[in-house]
Scaffold this motif. Structure first.
Motif, short mmCIF file in Angstrom:
data_model
loop_
_atom_site.label_atom_id
_atom_site.label_comp_id
_atom_site.label_asym_id
_atom_site.label_seq_id
_atom_site.Cartn_x
_atom_site.Cartn_y
_atom_site.Cartn_z
N PRO A 128 -80.58 -32.71 -4.30
CA PRO A 128 -80.60 -33.15 -2.91
C PRO A 128 -80.04 -34.54 -2.66
N GLY A 129 -78.78 -34.76 -3.03
CA GLY A 129 -78.17 -36.06 -2.77
C GLY A 129 -76.71 -35.92 -2.39
N LEU A 130 -76.26 -36.79 -1.51
CA LEU A 130 -74.86 -36.78 -1.08
C LEU A 130 -74.35 -38.21 -1.12
N THR A 184 -84.12 -33.43 4.04
CA THR A 184 -83.38 -32.55 3.12
C THR A 184 -84.20 -31.29 2.85
N SER A 219 -82.09 -39.09 -7.49
CA SER A 219 -83.08 -38.96 -8.58
C SER A 219 -83.12 -37.57 -9.17
N GLY A 267 -72.28 -31.53 -0.93
CA GLY A 267 -72.98 -30.97 0.22
C GLY A 267 -74.46 -31.26 0.16
N LEU A 268 -75.06 -31.46 1.34
CA LEU A 268 -76.49 -31.75 1.42
C LEU A 268 -77.08 -30.86 2.50
N LEU A 323 -86.74 -41.54 -6.37
CA LEU A 323 -88.10 -41.09 -6.64
C LEU A 323 -88.80 -42.05 -7.58
N THR A 348 -81.40 -38.10 -2.19
CA THR A 348 -81.71 -38.93 -3.37
C THR A 348 -80.77 -38.62 -4.52
N PHE A 385 -84.05 -29.53 0.08
CA PHE A 385 -84.57 -29.67 -1.28
C PHE A 385 -85.06 -31.11 -1.47
N TYR A 396 -70.77 -35.05 11.77
CA TYR A 396 -69.98 -33.92 11.28
C TYR A 396 -70.81 -33.14 10.26
N TYR A 397 -70.78 -31.84 10.34
CA TYR A 397 -71.58 -31.04 9.41
C TYR A 397 -71.01 -29.62 9.33
N ASN A 398 -71.60 -28.83 8.45
CA ASN A 398 -71.18 -27.43 8.26
C ASN A 398 -69.68 -27.29 8.02
N ASN A 399 -69.15 -28.24 7.26
CA ASN A 399 -67.74 -28.15 6.91
C ASN A 399 -67.53 -27.05 5.87
N GLN A 419 -80.54 -25.72 10.70
CA GLN A 419 -80.25 -26.15 9.33
C GLN A 419 -78.75 -26.39 9.24
N VAL A 420 -78.36 -27.53 8.73
CA VAL A 420 -76.93 -27.83 8.61
C VAL A 420 -76.62 -28.37 7.22
N VAL A 421 -75.35 -28.30 6.89
CA VAL A 421 -74.87 -28.90 5.64
C VAL A 421 -74.08 -30.16 5.99
N LEU A 422 -74.49 -31.30 5.45
CA LEU A 422 -73.65 -32.48 5.53
C LEU A 422 -72.67 -32.40 4.37
N LEU A 470 -86.62 -35.19 1.61
CA LEU A 470 -86.41 -36.62 1.84
C LEU A 470 -85.87 -36.84 3.25
#
Lengths: 217, 217
Positions: free
Chosen positions: A131-133, B154, A127, B132-133, B182, A125, B156, A177-180, B120-123, B159
């Motif tokens: 927590p938004g990307l 997410t 908001s 990063g998310l 939100l 989000t 945090f 793709y993740y954990n970059n 758990q991963v980071v986008l 979502l």
């Protein structure tokens, strides 16, 4: 009243200016980073998770992955050295190497040339600040493979998030793709291991690897 | 030397404590938000994009979507009022409504009960503060549908980011969630439009909608 009018016109011009200036531009991923991928195909032929190190300065990619192909599990470990035009398939368990020619140039990890801008979305989000990307989606055709694709890159940092491609041969192929992480912790991953030293160049059908995306098609 | 030892032990205890305390917990999405979805199925039967408003306080969901089903395009606009046990399928173009019974309770948007933590991963990346998310992946079985699922929320804000489910009937169903905001800008979206006033309750096979995920199975 007139003042209000000009404020409104000014605001509109500003808004137009912003939207022109801020339209997302195709971008190139950072030149040196490591990341992880999950790959799956519509026909369930291939499923894999992998980790890769990417070096656009020296045109090198090291990919390690494991998964299933046609219901058989596999592991794959390949080092692609585009400046030398060779790739090594590395088998640590028996310390052997297969050396093959790369028959094409290095293509950086980027929004493909000619891709069209699709839309911009927020994962999570916008908001709250955490927590938004912000992600840009792009699409394009792959006439040589009778297919098309959609790719997602982060707006900030230009890191890949996902690719979805459809080709006549494979159907849908989805890559996440993740954990970059920016930078490469251990640059040794780009050096062929000692036991690859005597590997002879073998004839191959795989030499047409041109970029990271192509590895999964 | 002894001091060093105790510092090390202390650090290990701290680390263990952290990892225990910080293991992701199943969570529930914010009670009031709007978001967008893209849905696709492995068999290419269904493809849809939609927008929904979600109100867990009053157990209401409004979903508008458009897409293709069996190669025919469709639009769908439904208001589910779980406290009243009814749903309205709304057709604005001719101002008509179909009113159906909801035969099940409201289930909030959440990590499903009994889901197992996957990873758990980071986008994007955690290497810089912006792009990063942090996302938690969960999986579980759906014995009643002879299937299983993976959901991503997410860390945090809890979502939804994506769900991937596989059932005997549908094969893989992929749902992506984005543009979550939100709060609900226009609470009127949860009020049936005036032309729904005289809609009579119709017999239905759709009444088994139990939660948001079920809409796409």
């Amino acid at each position: 009243m007139q003042a209000m009018f000009w404020i409104a016109v000014g605001a509109m011009c500003l808004a137009t200016g912003f939207s022109m200036a801020q339209k997302p531009q195709p971008c190139q991923a950072p030149p040196l980073y490591t990341g992880e991928v999950t790959v799956g195909t519509q026909n369930e032929q291939l499923w894999a998770v992998g980790k890769y190190a990417y070096d656009a300065f020296n045109q090198r990619i090291h990919l390690g992955e494991m998964g299933t192909f046609n219901n058989a599990s596999f592991t794959y470990n390949a080092l692609m050295l585009f400046q030398e035009g060779v790739m090594y398939e590395i088998y640590h368990h028996n310390k052997t190497c297969v050396k093959k020619a790369l028959q094409s140039d290095f293509h950086p990890m980027e929004v493909p040339k000619g891709a069209g801008f699709l839309n911009q979305v927020v994962l999570g989000t916008s908001s709250s600040s955490g927590p938004g990307l912000l992600v840009n989606n792009w699409w394009g055709d792959m006439p040589d493979k009778q297919g098309n694709y959609m790719v997602s890159f982060t707006e900030f940092g230009c890191l890949p998030v996902s690719t979805l491609s459809k080709t006549k041969n494979m159907g849908w192929v989805s890559v996440s793709y993740y954990n970059n992480v920016l930078g490469v912790e251990d640059p040794d991953v780009f050096i062929p291991p000692p036991f690859c030293k005597d590997a002879k160049l073998e004839a191959n059908e795989d030499g047409k690897v041109t970029d990271f995306f192509s590895l999964f098609h």
